[in-house]
Motif scaffolding. Structure first.
Motif, PDB file in Angstrom:
ATOM      1  N   UNK A  63       0.834  -1.208   0.000  1.00 42.07           N
ATOM      2  CA  UNK A  63       0.000   0.000   0.000  1.00 42.07           C
ATOM      3  C   UNK A  63       0.866   1.254   0.000  1.00 42.07           C
ATOM      4  N   UNK A  64       1.962   1.231   0.749  1.00 48.23           N
ATOM      5  CA  UNK A  64       2.886   2.364   0.743  1.00 48.23           C
ATOM      6  C   UNK A  64       3.538   2.511  -0.626  1.00 48.23           C
ATOM      7  N   UNK A  65       3.886   1.379  -1.268  1.00 47.86           N
ATOM      8  CA  UNK A  65       4.450   1.433  -2.621  1.00 47.86           C
ATOM      9  C   UNK A  65       3.451   2.056  -3.595  1.00 47.86           C
ATOM     10  N   UNK A  66       2.169   1.694  -3.463  1.00 45.05           N
ATOM     11  CA  UNK A  66       1.137   2.287  -4.318  1.00 45.05           C
ATOM     12  C   UNK A  66       1.038   3.790  -4.075  1.00 45.05           C
ATOM     13  N   UNK A  67       1.112   4.184  -2.804  1.00 47.06           N
ATOM     14  CA  UNK A  67       1.054   5.610  -2.483  1.00 47.06           C
ATOM     15  C   UNK A  67       2.203   6.383  -3.105  1.00 47.06           C
ATOM     16  N   UNK A  68       3.395   5.825  -3.079  1.00 42.73           N
ATOM     17  CA  UNK A  68       4.542   6.494  -3.693  1.00 42.73           C
ATOM     18  C   UNK A  68       4.384   6.599  -5.207  1.00 42.73           C
ATOM     19  N   UNK A  69       3.760   5.591  -5.818  1.00 42.43           N
ATOM     20  CA  UNK A  69       3.505   5.641  -7.265  1.00 42.43           C
ATOM     21  C   UNK A  69       2.546   6.779  -7.599  1.00 42.43           C
ATOM     22  N   UNK A  70       1.458   6.878  -6.831  1.00 43.36           N
ATOM     23  CA  UNK A  70       0.478   7.947  -7.058  1.00 43.36           C
ATOM     24  C   UNK A  70       1.118   9.315  -6.828  1.00 43.36           C
ATOM     25  N   UNK A  71       1.967   9.409  -5.812  1.00 41.26           N
ATOM     26  CA  UNK A  71       2.657  10.665  -5.530  1.00 41.26           C
ATOM     27  C   UNK A  71       3.526  11.084  -6.709  1.00 41.26           C
ATOM     28  N   UNK A  72       4.241  10.139  -7.289  1.00 41.64           N
ATOM     29  CA  UNK A  72       5.111  10.457  -8.432  1.00 41.64           C
ATOM     30  C   UNK A  72       4.301  10.968  -9.615  1.00 41.64           C
TER      31      UNK A  72
END
Length: 390
Positions: A63-72
């Motif tokens: 979920x944190x990895x997904x959040x970083x993707x959306x942030x990018x």
């Protein structure tokens, strides 16, 4: 975790020093700029509950990895020099920060409960460092690249680097590693005064933090400082937060009562705001240091209270959702209020008094939330507030 935390503030602090330049270029009106500074804070509140839903299905790490993707993606969109892209990118960045920021306290409670205060201070220090970099480098990057959109987009490089490192290093989340939340905890949480006290404290101190992120350079420019100096005053303030972010929770944990430390950092915030906005201009740099010490300690202690007032990782996750979700929705009113006051040509003194009113709410809630209490599950899987034993 520290590298992830480093990415949770540049998306917010990198925009504020550029607001006067964006306004001068006619890209957005003052009211639209007010909405733009409020939008990410609203997203932090609206999307925080999504974090636990994702964690139960993907695991906290993914979920944190997904959040970083959306942030990018959001940071890249903000580099497109159109108002719709700027708003869309800011919305995505706010949603991503909400997801990642909500899961970090629960992750700390699950993996490092014995040293939760120190670990919370460390990743809060990373948050502050990221905010300082965003505030201090925005103008130099815009000058170097001769483009404010390029300056905003450049922060995607940092988030992509964090995403790559996190994906390579994170444990592969198995079903038993997923965040489990006891049934009925959300409604039980809403019936606990302690949970509301933590939430209002988080919301009011966050409101001041996002006012600083969104409007402090503009207020300092209105006071007569140059854009560059205003940006660096904000950057120094945020950079100073590194000291108190890691030190305040550690000092507070040495005592049975967190309230004295909470009152100390509230006093530092009040002194810093007064000096910077209406005090002697010769003291502006010490004022920046005072504000940074106060806000760094206050934010770190607010996050630490989520862990200290929780009896399990599941409760920490639920309290994090309430404190950061509901708290950030409250916090969104702060930047909007300052934007409306500026639009109404309010004086700097009047705006400062409004900030002191918000800080008084923080102080009141800190006195209540700082007591030796903790949320625990009873035999029927409901929540109760008990005296905390040290």
């Amino acid at each position: 975790m520290v590298l992830v935390g480093l990415n949770l503030r540049p998306a917010l602090s990198s925009l504020a020093p550029l607001l006067p330049r964006i306004e001068r270029e006619g890209e957005l009106s003052v009211l639209m700029l007010s909405s733009l500074t409020t939008l990410p804070v609203v997203c932090l509140g609206l999307f925080a509950p999504l974090a636990l839903w994702l964690a139960k299905r993907l695991g906290m790490e993914r979920s944190i990895a997904l959040g970083l993707t959306i942030l990018s993606v959001g940071l890249i969109l903000r580099g497109v020099a159109t108002a719709p892209a700027l708003f869309a990118g800011t919305l995505l960045a706010g949603a991503a920060i909400a997801i990642v920021g909500t899961l970090l306290p629960a992750l700390v409670m699950r993996e490092l409960a014995g040293s939760a205060d120190l670990v919370t201070g460390v990743y809060t220090m990373a948050l502050c460092l990221g905010g300082a970099l965003g505030a201090g480098l925005s103008i130099p990057l815009a000058d170097l690249m001769e483009s404010w959109p390029a300056s905003l987009m450049s922060w995607a490089g940092l988030s992509l680097a964090a995403l790559l490192a996190w994906w390579l290093a994170m444990p592969q989340s198995a079903p038993d590693r997923k965040l489990r939340v006891a049934k009925g905890n959300t409604l039980s949480m809403l019936r606990q005064p302690l949970a509301w006290q933590v939430m209002v404290m988080m919301g009011s101190q966050s409101s001041l933090a996002y006012i600083v992120f969104g409007w402090l350079p503009t207020l300092l420019v209105a006071r007569g400082y140059s854009e560059g100096e205003a940006g660096w005053l904000m950057s120094v303030s945020i950079l100073t937060q590194l000291v108190s972010a890691i030190g305040a929770p550690w000092l507070a944990r040495m005592h049975r009562d967190q309230r004295p430390m909470l009152m100390l950092v509230v006093g530092l915030v009040a002194a810093g705001l007064w000096v910077l906005l209406i005090g002697p201009s010769a003291l502006r740099w010490p004022g920046s240091l005072l504000l940074g010490l106060g806000q760094g300690g206050l934010f770190s202690l607010a996050l630490t209270l989520i862990v200290l007032r929780s009896g399990s990782p599941a409760i920490a996750g639920e309290l994090s959702v309430l404190a950061q979700g509901g708290g950030y929705l409250m916090a969104a009113l702060g930047p909007l209020l300052v934007g409306l006051l500026l639009h109404a040509d309010a004086s700097i003194a009047r705006i400062t008094y409004a900030l002191f009113a918000i800080l008084s709410v923080t102080a009141t809630m800190a006195l209540l939330a700082g007591r030796k209490l903790r949320l625990e599950l009873d035999g029927d899987e409901g929540l109760v507030t008990v005296n905390q034993r040290f």
